[in-house]
Design an enzyme around this catalytic site. Sequence first.
Site, PDB file in Angstrom:
ATOM      1  N   ARG A   1      -2.385   1.100  -4.695  1.00 47.38           N
ATOM      2  CA  ARG A   1      -2.249  -0.362  -4.680  1.00 47.38           C
ATOM      3  C   ARG A   1      -2.461  -0.889  -6.090  1.00 47.38           C
ATOM      4  NH1 ARG A   1      -6.838  -2.545  -0.819  1.00 47.38           N
ATOM      5  NH2 ARG A   1      -7.539  -0.457  -0.264  1.00 47.38           N
TER       6      ARG A   1
ATOM      7  N   HIS B   1       0.853  -1.193   0.000  1.00 48.41           N
ATOM      8  CA  HIS B   1       0.000   0.000   0.000  1.00 48.41           C
ATOM      9  C   HIS B   1       0.890   1.244   0.000  1.00 48.41           C
ATOM     10  CE1 HIS B   1      -2.529   3.120   1.793  1.00 48.41           C
ATOM     11  NE2 HIS B   1      -3.588   2.397   1.536  1.00 48.41           N
TER      12      HIS B   1
ATOM     13  N   ASP C   1      -8.829  14.257  -4.483  1.00 49.90           N
ATOM     14  CA  ASP C   1      -8.430  12.912  -4.885  1.00 49.90           C
ATOM     15  C   ASP C   1      -8.479  12.761  -6.414  1.00 49.90           C
ATOM     16  OD1 ASP C   1      -8.993  10.287  -5.750  1.00 49.90           O
ATOM     17  OD2 ASP C   1     -10.122   9.724  -3.982  1.00 49.90           O
TER      18      ASP C   1
ATOM     19  N   LYS D   1      -5.969  -0.585  -8.159  1.00 48.73           N
ATOM     20  CA  LYS D   1      -6.815   0.444  -7.561  1.00 48.73           C
ATOM     21  C   LYS D   1      -6.692   1.714  -8.408  1.00 48.73           C
ATOM     22  CE  LYS D   1      -8.302   0.633  -3.561  1.00 48.73           C
ATOM     23  NZ  LYS D   1      -9.694   0.662  -3.038  1.00 48.73           N
TER      24      LYS D   1
ATOM     25  N   ASP E   1      -5.198   8.445  -7.225  1.00 49.93           N
ATOM     26  CA  ASP E   1      -5.727   9.342  -6.199  1.00 49.93           C
ATOM     27  C   ASP E   1      -4.639  10.385  -5.931  1.00 49.93           C
ATOM     28  OD1 ASP E   1      -6.263  10.598  -3.763  1.00 49.93           O
ATOM     29  OD2 ASP E   1      -6.971   8.783  -2.771  1.00 49.93           O
TER      30      ASP E   1
ATOM     31  N   CYS F   1      -3.669  12.057  -3.451  1.00 54.71           N
ATOM     32  CA  CYS F   1      -2.820  12.024  -2.253  1.00 54.71           C
ATOM     33  C   CYS F   1      -1.623  11.088  -2.428  1.00 54.71           C
ATOM     34  CB  CYS F   1      -3.616  11.691  -0.998  1.00 54.71           C
ATOM     35  SG  CYS F   1      -4.307  10.034  -0.935  1.00 54.71           S
ATOM     36  N   TYR F   2      -1.737  10.107  -3.347  1.00 53.20           N
ATOM     37  CA  TYR F   2      -0.578   9.237  -3.586  1.00 53.20           C
ATOM     38  C   TYR F   2       0.536   9.945  -4.356  1.00 53.20           C
ATOM     39  CZ  TYR F   2      -3.436   5.654  -1.570  1.00 53.20           C
ATOM     40  OH  TYR F   2      -4.214   4.947  -0.690  1.00 53.20           O
TER      41      TYR F   2
ATOM     42  N   ASP G   1     -10.518  18.586   0.223  1.00 50.12           N
ATOM     43  CA  ASP G   1     -10.387  18.594   1.683  1.00 50.12           C
ATOM     44  C   ASP G   1      -8.944  18.949   2.033  1.00 50.12           C
ATOM     45  OD1 ASP G   1      -8.732  16.133   1.895  1.00 50.12           O
ATOM     46  OD2 ASP G   1     -10.529  15.140   1.173  1.00 50.12           O
TER      47      ASP G   1
ATOM     48  N   HIS H   1      -6.187  16.136   1.374  1.00 49.00           N
ATOM     49  CA  HIS H   1      -5.743  16.036  -0.019  1.00 49.00           C
ATOM     50  C   HIS H   1      -5.009  17.293  -0.466  1.00 49.00           C
ATOM     51  CE1 HIS H   1      -8.360  12.459  -0.199  1.00 49.00           C
ATOM     52  NE2 HIS H   1      -7.479  12.071  -1.109  1.00 49.00           N
TER      53      HIS H   1
END
Lengths: 464, 318
Positions: free
Chosen positions: A320, A272, A376, A323, A326, A328-329, A383, A386
């Site tokens: 991941r 992750h 995201d 998935k 996003d 934030c990654y 938010d 993020h």
Amino acid sequence: MAYGATSGAASVAKLDFLLNLIGKTDISMMERDNFVQDNYKSINFDTLIEMLDKETVLKDSLVTKTSIDQDNTENLVREIYEKVLEKGEPLPTLKKKAHLKFLNYVISSPLPEGYTVLDASHPWLIYWCCNSIKMLDQDLTLETKRAISNTVLSFVNTETGGIGGGLNQLGHIAATYASVCSLALSEDEESWLKIDRKSIYNWIMNHLKQPDGSFIMSIGGEKDTRAVYCTLCVASLLNIITPELIENTANWLSSCQTFEGGFAGTPQDEAHGGYTFCAVASFCILGEPSMILPKYCNLDSLIRWTCMRQYQLEGGLSGRTNKLVDGCYSHWVGSIVPFLEMTIKGVNKELISRAALQNYILNCCQLENESGGLRDKPGKSVDFYHTNYVLCGLSILQHKYFFNSNLDKGTIDSAAYCYNCNTINNLNIIEIKSENQLNSIDPIFGLPLGIANSMKDFFVNLDS
Amino acid sequence: MEMDDFSWDDIEPCEISSAGTSGVEICNIQYSDEYKLVMGYLIKLMSLKEYSERALILTDQVIKLVPAHYTIWQYRFDIIKFLKKDILKELEWCERVALENQKNYQIWHYRQLLIELYINNNGKFKPEFEYPLIDTMIGEDNKNYHVWAYRKWLVEKFNLYADQREIFFINEMLTKDIRNNSAWNHRFFIFFNNNNKEITKNLIKQEIEFTKNAIDLAPQNPSPWNYLLGIYENEKFNLNLKDLEPFLLKYSNIEEELNDGKIEPLIISTFSLEILAKIYQLNNLSEKSIKIYNLLADKYDPIRKNYWHYKRDNLISI
Ligand SMILES: [Zn+2]
């Protein structure tokens, strides 16, 4: 610069793709050249065309929930990118003013009742917002700095130790990490003196540290790689890190690497992005990347897993396998990249496409209207979490990091304080535009570069 | 039961504010009057170390409002322990909370604490008790990280590796979605965990076959490829990557492409290309590997151009 559509066969194909997209299939060579001159200048633009052009190179026909979710995201992203391409240069830029407005609101006025769900996350809110503001090159006012230190220090739990997520809460190592980062951001040395470091050390050693080398989050709390990262950051910044504190820790982290190459929260869980960052950054508090990563990780599979997180059409990063991307990654996965690049041989080695990730951030993580905050992915709301981590990711990809052993402080965690960076000044890698530039951050602590060093120096001097 | 069912006359609730009280603070949340009241009593009771039914009611209210409130979760656990409450009933309460709020990840750690407590009190816990909840939660979100991690914990705790239910569940998940990487990860854990001392040649063969069939359904699905590599690159299993060559050529008829042949090459998986490059390298056919890396970089996987160039340049520098 030699970017141009005319520079190679691949680029000609890309130009055809673009002309086709905007309905200009039948134009003369001269029109074509003019079009290139007007619209086709930057690596980001060039990359964007390639992201769309090559998206369907290999695609399976089998439909499952995963492929449906993926297709839905791709459709949203494609729609945005096609609009951008149709408009041509200049590409959308970072709406710094709007983001600052969004952030300044939080630190200057009381928060509405709806924020009650974050009641156990006060220090996080403070850290996310103040950190973002500093990346956007606004200074915190003296008043804000005072407010940070006053507020955070009121969250200290004098009974059982540690700093909590709000008033009257149990000490929690993630809240303590966010609090110490906030105090570092306040640059309020007077308040630093008020941190009872001895009691934090005892709390960590008597309650959080586990015999296997890992740590738990709070008394009775869960143990995972996040807790290890937060503990090492706190112990290092406050200069209370000891050989006993880190005993067995690297070995435990090592056991969290999975067959896929990334790291899990605890051994044998799924690899992750968030946990992989925590593990890699933790290792790099304990040693220089090029020494410690090959010692404790399967480096090949870690590099492979990290690079596999970037997706062709979106350009963003996923957390991941199978998935969705996003924003934030961009930080959790994107900030692993500098450590890997410093580990592999050869200068100026690049591992991911910085331009593609920047495209995702600027086009998909900002709102379509003029409001601030980052998100995201398209369709989601913004938010503070993020906002901070998307900006961290953007900052990281704009800079090239170096390990400078001259900065060695002679402590057991000295490797954590040896980072320097330059703004990437290479138009083959990423487009440089002052509107998009962010201040550099520390790859280990996620703070503006230099702030962690100041705090560390302060405590090292105090203790010597 | 509700707050009104108890008497509160004996205590004075604390004054509650979200940040400090000095007047110089940041991120001060404007709590509702109701929240202020409930938290005011809770903080007071906690400071008095009161472990009572009325305190339990308050924790229920706060947890439903602020699921991440770890202090209140911990307080609730201490109350359950002190009052020697029926732990199975408490697990049921916890289950309701979980179903009401899918994103509430605190509940999984809380369940672990409860089950450990039950066992320490000499209770004989039946892990079957957990399956309906886990199944429902994974049914709603088939990649929920915390639920899969919880399932792993349960298997470890009760030594359920060989339980047919596990492999049945995994197969069911993969039948529904062969791209569910969480299910693939759980599969790897069930068969190849460090506690499994009996990893037989048969098991390895069976898993390789299973994976090959999965790849055939969707050759560009990264999950089974990672699983296959996980098996082949595990030194303990003593396998030879080269044995995969015929299988790989089904998805990358690379010879035509490399020879600039007239026949349109059939390339349907970047992963088969990637592993072929590794095999050619093992066979000292670096030229071929370099060509494959260039193909990946330029044609089949251009987003990873830098990565494929890095792999290629590593070969050249050797
Ligand atoms: Zn996110």
